[in-house]
Design a protein around this motif. Sequence first.
Motif, PDB file in Angstrom:
ATOM      1  N   HIS A 105      26.554  34.042  15.754  1.00 34.24           N
ATOM      2  CA  HIS A 105      27.972  33.908  16.086  1.00 34.24           C
ATOM      3  C   HIS A 105      28.213  32.691  16.940  1.00 34.24           C
ATOM      4  N   SER A 106      29.319  32.018  16.684  1.00 33.23           N
ATOM      5  CA  SER A 106      29.923  31.193  17.716  1.00 33.23           C
ATOM      6  C   SER A 106      30.857  32.144  18.456  1.00 33.23           C
ATOM      7  N   ALA A 107      30.390  32.649  19.617  1.00 34.70           N
ATOM      8  CA  ALA A 107      31.207  33.583  20.406  1.00 34.70           C
ATOM      9  C   ALA A 107      32.406  32.883  21.017  1.00 34.70           C
ATOM     10  N   THR A 108      32.375  31.574  20.952  1.00 37.23           N
ATOM     11  CA  THR A 108      33.486  30.701  21.335  1.00 37.23           C
ATOM     12  C   THR A 108      34.781  31.105  20.641  1.00 37.23           C
ATOM     13  N   LYS A 109      34.620  31.666  19.431  1.00 35.39           N
ATOM     14  CA  LYS A 109      35.766  31.934  18.583  1.00 35.39           C
ATOM     15  C   LYS A 109      36.286  33.358  18.834  1.00 35.39           C
ATOM     16  N   PHE A 110      36.240  34.234  17.844  1.00 34.97           N
ATOM     17  CA  PHE A 110      36.943  35.513  17.961  1.00 34.97           C
ATOM     18  C   PHE A 110      36.286  36.509  18.921  1.00 34.97           C
ATOM     19  N   VAL A 121      23.212  35.125   8.445  1.00 36.62           N
ATOM     20  CA  VAL A 121      24.656  35.052   8.175  1.00 36.62           C
ATOM     21  C   VAL A 121      25.393  34.673   9.451  1.00 36.62           C
ATOM     22  N   ASP A 122      26.179  33.611   9.396  1.00 37.33           N
ATOM     23  CA  ASP A 122      27.088  33.250  10.481  1.00 37.33           C
ATOM     24  C   ASP A 122      28.348  34.082  10.276  1.00 37.33           C
ATOM     25  N   ASN A 123      28.553  35.044  11.182  1.00 36.38           N
ATOM     26  CA  ASN A 123      29.669  35.991  11.029  1.00 36.38           C
ATOM     27  C   ASN A 123      30.822  35.675  11.969  1.00 36.38           C
TER      28      ASN A 123
HETATM   29  C1  PLP Z   1      31.652  29.185  11.644  1.00 30.17           C
HETATM   30  C2  PLP Z   1      31.173  28.439  12.848  1.00 30.17           C
HETATM   31  N1  PLP Z   1      29.874  28.461  13.158  1.00 30.17           N
HETATM   32  C3  PLP Z   1      29.407  27.785  14.237  1.00 30.17           C
HETATM   33  C4  PLP Z   1      30.217  27.047  15.042  1.00 30.17           C
HETATM   34  C5  PLP Z   1      29.635  26.294  16.211  1.00 30.17           C
HETATM   35  O1  PLP Z   1      29.864  27.022  17.376  1.00 30.17           O
HETATM   36  P1  PLP Z   1      29.982  26.366  18.832  1.00 30.17           P
HETATM   37  O2  PLP Z   1      31.151  25.435  18.801  1.00 30.17           O
HETATM   38  O3  PLP Z   1      30.160  27.552  19.729  1.00 30.17           O
HETATM   39  O4  PLP Z   1      28.690  25.644  19.078  1.00 30.17           O
HETATM   40  C6  PLP Z   1      31.593  26.993  14.754  1.00 30.17           C
HETATM   41  C7  PLP Z   1      32.500  26.183  15.616  1.00 30.17           C
HETATM   42  O5  PLP Z   1      33.536  25.751  15.204  1.00 30.17           O
HETATM   43  C8  PLP Z   1      32.080  27.712  13.630  1.00 30.17           C
HETATM   44  O6  PLP Z   1      33.379  27.704  13.314  1.00 30.17           O
END
Ligand code: PLP
Lengths: 180, 427
Positions: free
Chosen positions: B205-210, B183-185
């Motif tokens: 996770h994309s820790a980049t986000k929240f 699951v991508d959370n």
């Molecule tokens: C739900 C989701 N998963 C994965 C990613 C990919 O992550 P990253 O940009 O850190 O490689 C993103 C990026 O927008 C995303 O929104």
Amino acid sequence: MNHDSYEDAYIRAILDGVRTIAVVGASANPVRPSYLVMTYLAERGYTVYPVNPGQAGKVVAGLTFSRSLADVPVPIDMVDVFRAPEHVPQVLDEVLALAQRPKVLWTQLGVRDDAAAARAEAAGLQVVMNRCPKIEYGRLSGEIGWSGVNARTISARRPKLMGQGVQRLSIATRGPASER
Amino acid sequence: MSAREPGFATLAVHAGAAPDPTTGARATPIYQTTSFVFEDVDHAAALFGLQTFGNIYTRIGNPTNGVLEARVAALEGGTAALAVASGHAAQHLVFHTLLTPGDEFIASTKLYGGSINQFSHAFKSFGWEVVWADPDDISSFEKAVSPKTKAIFVESIANPGGVVTDIAAISAIAKKAGVPLIVDNTLATPYLWQPIKDGADIVVHSATKFLGGHGNSIGGVIVDAGTFDWSATDRYPFLSKPRPEYQGMVLHETFGNFAFAIAVRVLGLRDLGPALSPFNAFMILTGIETLGLRMQRHSENALAVAKYLAAHPKVEWVSYPGLDGDKYHALAAKYLPKGAGAVFTFGLKGGYEAGVRLVSSVELFSHLANIGDTRSLIIHPASTTHRQLSDEAKVVAGAGPEVVRLSVGIEDPADIIGDLEQALAQL
Ligand SMILES: Cc1ncc(COP(=O)(O)O)c(C=O)c1O
């Protein structure tokens, strides 16, 4: 006592209290879990005696294999069992027959025998089952976090270095020495 | 600590961290180093043989990253985690650990567009075949299962927002098929939703986000739930077979319920190399300390904005599961009681031209391609991220001409709504 879970304090007191550990069912193969556990415990300052009749007399990583628990040349504080659950009663018989009784019976992950545990406790031993002393040491010292493992412990106190190199932490209770 | 399990907010601040044992530094230090000295030759051998815990080289592990890993593992309720360079790197390493050429995996059609690209094109050259299934029709997952299926991949809340995936139902299908559920959370974060409780075996996770939350660092995290039995079959040889890279060690036997986290590190990150900079790990860790506060505020602001837009005469529709009557409202009520997150889409009656006009008229909203920043963000997918698609494909991807995506920030809600109001007035 109930063996579904253990308080950290119970495990810490055991690992902090014992010095000599016999590992029953130890392997001489460096990629087997028992080997990884015994060499780690030896590195963390415990005196470790591997027990395995097939390897008796062999020296691996500076540790000498004994044929049986009775053959271990020094008094044992803790017996760590790397045998399938059905062998635990027999190992316990050997433990209880020792001239100087160990304080702790520990069985590895996946190894649990509540009847044997009750018998050991009636004889005055402390028991830990279905746990790995390497993981527990790593958890309580904080070392296991270096591998990204969730140690399920929280403390704002400063961990203690073992004083034997920088990449070794002690499980001694944390905090300033003056308070202890 | 008492025997009581610490709560989420406490874990977010403390889990994985302790005062530095040598200096007493209280914040987690940035161990900005490539390598770590060995105590002696034996110590080096023990580290390389995975016999002892410790640090060797930052591509394999780093103490700052280790704190981030342990913290996210604790917040998700997993056994262990691995931090990597990006969310996409996390996905790549997970599939590398599970699949061999010729294998298949099932993925939800409702995913971040970048993941759809990664799965459809990049993974093809590894011989990993994606089979799509529609989360609005759970039976499509069951129908997609074949003897070649090695995993199922979904997003908890799917980007571009609005879709809530029935994870418990899909987990039941994964269990029946004997494959792990990934699951991508990213959009929910563990504050709003802990998918492991609903049957996820691996969380990414994309820790980049929240998690990072401040729009300043790219990063990714893989969490091992510790729930999957890798040795039940011989279909996951990285975990269940003797590994030639480590003298015949069997990782599942050796590392038990955190074997997957170790495998992605020592067979994935070590060899493929997308390591996270310790500086980024520090930034993300600092962000996580306020994760709960931010997600609550993000969700409250997003609900207020969604309600405002739903009542606006120039808005055709709003897709936010926090709204009563939304298609996913029942799933949101079940899985997201604290709030439905910050990201959602809405449609403008004025179509493409109105979308372009709106993103050019906002003042507080930033016009950019990211989500999960403290700042409010806006994008018109049809003129940007999805520009190259045909009109038909745009609609299928949820990026029709009238669609605008918001990632609602934590500013004052009156200011966020005020900005949309003045921008909508210019349409
Ligand atoms: C739900 C989701 N998963 C994965 C990613 C990919 O992550 P990253 O940009 O850190 O490689 C993103 C990026 O927008 C995303 O929104």
